[in-house]
Every structure is written in structure tokens, then in C-alpha cells.
Design an enzyme around this catalytic site. Structure first.
Site, PDB file in Angstrom:
ATOM      1  N   HIS A  42       0.833  -1.208   0.000  1.00  0.00           N
ATOM      2  CA  HIS A  42       0.000   0.000   0.000  1.00  0.00           C
ATOM      3  C   HIS A  42       0.867   1.258   0.000  1.00  0.00           C
ATOM      4  O   HIS A  42       0.684   2.150  -0.835  1.00  0.00           O
ATOM      5  CB  HIS A  42      -0.908  -0.019   1.238  1.00  0.00           C
ATOM      6  N   GLU A  43       1.810   1.316   0.928  1.00  0.00           N
ATOM      7  CA  GLU A  43       2.647   2.515   1.042  1.00  0.00           C
ATOM      8  C   GLU A  43       3.610   2.650  -0.138  1.00  0.00           C
ATOM      9  O   GLU A  43       3.842   3.760  -0.641  1.00  0.00           O
ATOM     10  CB  GLU A  43       3.425   2.487   2.364  1.00  0.00           C
ATOM     11  N   HIS A  46       1.901   4.256  -3.130  1.00  0.00           N
ATOM     12  CA  HIS A  46       1.863   5.723  -3.095  1.00  0.00           C
ATOM     13  C   HIS A  46       3.161   6.298  -3.667  1.00  0.00           C
ATOM     14  O   HIS A  46       3.154   7.202  -4.518  1.00  0.00           O
ATOM     15  CB  HIS A  46       1.697   6.223  -1.651  1.00  0.00           C
TER      16      HIS A  46
END
Length: 234
Positions: A42-43, A46
Site C-alpha cells: 500500500h505505502e 503511493h
């Protein structure tokens, strides 16, 4: 679909005899997947989207990696264990350096990248879960399937949760990319009030029905999207 208990509570239940140790182990497996696989992806998503758009801040700070220890936030991991809602360290993104698109578009795309990665990863878990019975018919295969299912539910739930238009979630940044300046100023001025109101709704369980409903809908869509595999869920 009910909100899944955290593994710590499953262990307590196992100790009192009201739940099996298998349930505790499966729950721990699912949450471990979220902390050590889902959060990093997820991170990193980004940061990767920001990198594609021209910003290398995450890369320079060592966050453009799938190494979980670069992303884990201790408190977020603990909350994930107890409450099945957690977080990782926010990925640093400098929107003004994303020069390949307009700032508002960059804000929306970099924010959306995280939840989209959750959904895509859930799809991979869904396919893996349907492959397991084809590979093994052992009793342990059932535990693996259940563990993957828990991971799918938690993963999708976190994606939906992150898309809520409440600061500081990704959904609020996506909303900002569409709001006029006055709307952004209003959100920033009353961000603490909005967050406290949201937290109260969450504590009293008033968001459980819509969040669980949306989670069910996404899982149903993932199941239909993997209909080429046997063993449908619905």
C-alpha cells in the site's frame, strides 16, 4: 459479513475454551499478512505512483521498497492486532514535484494508488484461495483457505476504510483534488471536528453496516472477476 475479531481476542477466546486454537492461528496469519505484505505494498504504491509522476521523495528516503520494516508503524501494527484497523508510516510525497500532471491530478492519483493496490492484492489472494483446493485436499488446506479469506476481507475492508473522505485518510486527499478552494479551506478548518465526529460514529458501530456492505460488494465483484476459477464463493 461481520467485522472480524483481532487475533489477540481469538487467543483469549481459545484460552477460555470458547474458540479453537486453529481460529486464533488463522486470525494471526491473516493479520500478519496485512502488516508484513499489505501495508508495505500500500505505502510503496503511493511512492511508486509519485515516482511515475516525477517525484522521487519516497525513493530518496528509502520508502520505495517492499521491505516491511521500512513501513511498519508500531502503534498501527498493535491496533491492527487488537482492532483489525491499523496503519503504516505515511509515505512522503511532494505533490509540487509531480510535474507530469496537474497538482490536483497528482494528489488524486498518488492517494488512490494505495487503496487500489489493496483491491488488486485481494484479487490475487482470491485466485490463490481458489487454487489451494486444486493442489491439496488435506485438512491443512482448509486452514490456508480460511486464512486467505480472512486476509481478503481485512484487505478490502482497509481499502474501503482508507477511501472514506475523512482527514487524514486517502479518501480526503482524493476529495481535495475535486473541491474548490473554499471547500478545501472548510475541510481543513474543521478537520478535527470532522475526525472526532467520524471517530464517534466508528466507536458506536454506526459505520459498521455501510462499511461491511461495501466490503461484501467488493468481495462479490472479486469473486465474479475470478469466475474462470472453480470454487466460487457466492
Amino acid at each position: 459479513m461481520e467485522r472480524i475479531q483481532g487475533p489477540i481476542f481469538d487467543i483469549f477466546a481459545a484460552m477460555t475454551g470458547s474458540a479453537s486454537w486453529q481460529a486464533a492461528i488463522i486470525s494471526c496469519f491473516a493479520v500478519a499478512v496485512i502488516i508484513f505484505v499489505v501495508f508495505p505494498i500500500h505505502e510503496c504504491s503511493h511512492g511508486l505512483m509519485a515516482k511515475i509522476l516525477g517525484d522521487d521523495t519516497a525513493e530518496r528516503e528509502g520508502r520505495l521498497t517492499l521491505n516491511p520494516f521500512a513501513h511498519i508503524d508500531l502503534m498501527g501494527a498493535v491496533c491492527m492486532c487488537f482492532c483489525c484497523i491499523g496503519w503504516a508510516k505515511p509515505t512522503p510525497v511532494s505533490i509540487h514535484r509531480c510535474r507530469k500532471v496537474k497538482s490536483r491530478t497528482a494528489l488524486a492519483l498518488t492517494s488512490l494508488a494505495g487503496p487500489v493496490s489493496n483491491i488488486l492484492l485481494s484479487y490475487v489472494f482470491m485466485i490463490a484461495m481458489k487454487i489451494v483446493p486444486m493442489v491439496s485436499q488435506e485438512a491443512t488446506a482448509g486452514y490456508v483457505i480460511l486464512g486467505l479469506y480472512y486476509a481478503i476481507v481485512l484487505n478490502v475492508y482497509l481499502a474501503i476504510f482508507n477511501l472514506l473522505p475523512i482527514p487524514p485518510f486517502d479518501g480526503s486527499k482524493i476529495l481535495y483534488s475535486f473541491l474548490p478552494s473554499k471547500g478545501i479551506a472548510f475541510m481543513e478548518r474543521y478537520s478535527q471536528v470532522i475526525y472526532l465526529a467520524f471517530f464517534a460514529l466508528l466507536i458506536f458501530g454506526l459505520l459498521d453496516i455501510p462499511l461491511n456492505f461495501l466490503t461484501d460488494c467488493v468481495i462479490w465483484l472479486l469473486d465474479k472477476a475470478s469466475a474462470f476459477m472453480p470454487y466460487p464463493l457466492f
